[in-house]
Design a protein around this motif. Structure first.
Motif, PDB file in Angstrom:
ATOM      1  N   LEU A   3      48.032 -16.272  20.608  1.00 52.48           N
ATOM      2  CA  LEU A   3      47.616 -17.223  19.581  1.00 52.48           C
ATOM      3  C   LEU A   3      48.851 -17.850  18.924  1.00 52.48           C
ATOM      4  O   LEU A   3      49.904 -17.227  18.844  1.00 52.48           O
ATOM      5  N   GLU A 123      45.466 -11.436  13.377  1.00 54.91           N
ATOM      6  CA  GLU A 123      44.664 -12.596  13.730  1.00 54.91           C
ATOM      7  C   GLU A 123      43.859 -13.053  12.519  1.00 54.91           C
ATOM      8  O   GLU A 123      43.220 -12.254  11.847  1.00 54.91           O
ATOM      9  N   SER A 125      41.678 -16.762  10.663  1.00 58.88           N
ATOM     10  CA  SER A 125      41.117 -18.090  10.879  1.00 58.88           C
ATOM     11  C   SER A 125      42.013 -19.107  10.206  1.00 58.88           C
ATOM     12  O   SER A 125      42.348 -18.966   9.039  1.00 58.88           O
ATOM     13  N   ARG A 136      41.751 -19.832  15.627  1.00 53.75           N
ATOM     14  CA  ARG A 136      42.355 -18.517  15.445  1.00 53.75           C
ATOM     15  C   ARG A 136      43.864 -18.666  15.514  1.00 53.75           C
ATOM     16  O   ARG A 136      44.390 -19.474  16.279  1.00 53.75           O
TER      17      ARG A 136
END
Ligand SMILES: [Zn+2]
Length: 146
Positions: A3, A123, A125, A136
């Motif tokens: 991510l 992780e 939002s 993410r």
């Protein structure tokens, strides 16, 4: 897939030689010896020097808790409470106001002054773009060293 970092100007996944397995915070140092976070080139908070006097420096993600508070209600509905705000004195010097890694029970993290903590990537939002579906991303959190 890895991510993206939520705030890549403030930290990086790659650690420092002193703490390679944890993210580094992107700070700086002045020729007067002052170490600061986050990185900026406006001028040293201690001596006022700017420009060439300031050098970027990756700070170790290790430190000690100086203060900690659980936030049970936040003005923004986007911010899910409870969460723990903590002030961490990095081993490299700067005091950083940051968030503690949420416990799985959703209760407070129980951090108390003097606790040794390290930086981790968690992780989250990414709700920076209003109205869009939150993406993410990885954001910096601190967790107690076992
Ligand atoms: Zn200075």
């Amino acid at each position: 897939m890895t991510l993206p970092l939520l705030k890549p100007a403030l930290y990086r996944a790659q650690g420092t030689p002193a703490l390679p397995e944890h993210p580094a915070l992107l700070g700086g140092t002045c020729r007067c010896g002052h170490v600061f976070y986050p990185w900026q080139s406006y001028g040293c908070e201690r001596c006022g020097a700017a420009g060439d006097a300031l050098t970027p420096m990756a700070l170790s993600g290790r430190g000690k808790v100086e203060a900690s508070a659980v936030v049970h209600l936040h003005a923004s509905p986007e911010r899910q409470a409870p969460f723990t705000v903590t002030a961490v004195r990095l081993d490299d010097g700067p005091l950083v106001r940051t968030l503690a890694l949420a416990s799985e029970t959703g209760q407070g993290t129980g951090l108390v002054p003097g606790d040794a903590v390290v930086a981790v990537l968690a992780e989250v939002s990414d709700r920076q773009q209003e109205g869009s579906t939150p993406a993410r991303a990885l954001d910096l959190r601190f967790v107690r060293v076992a």
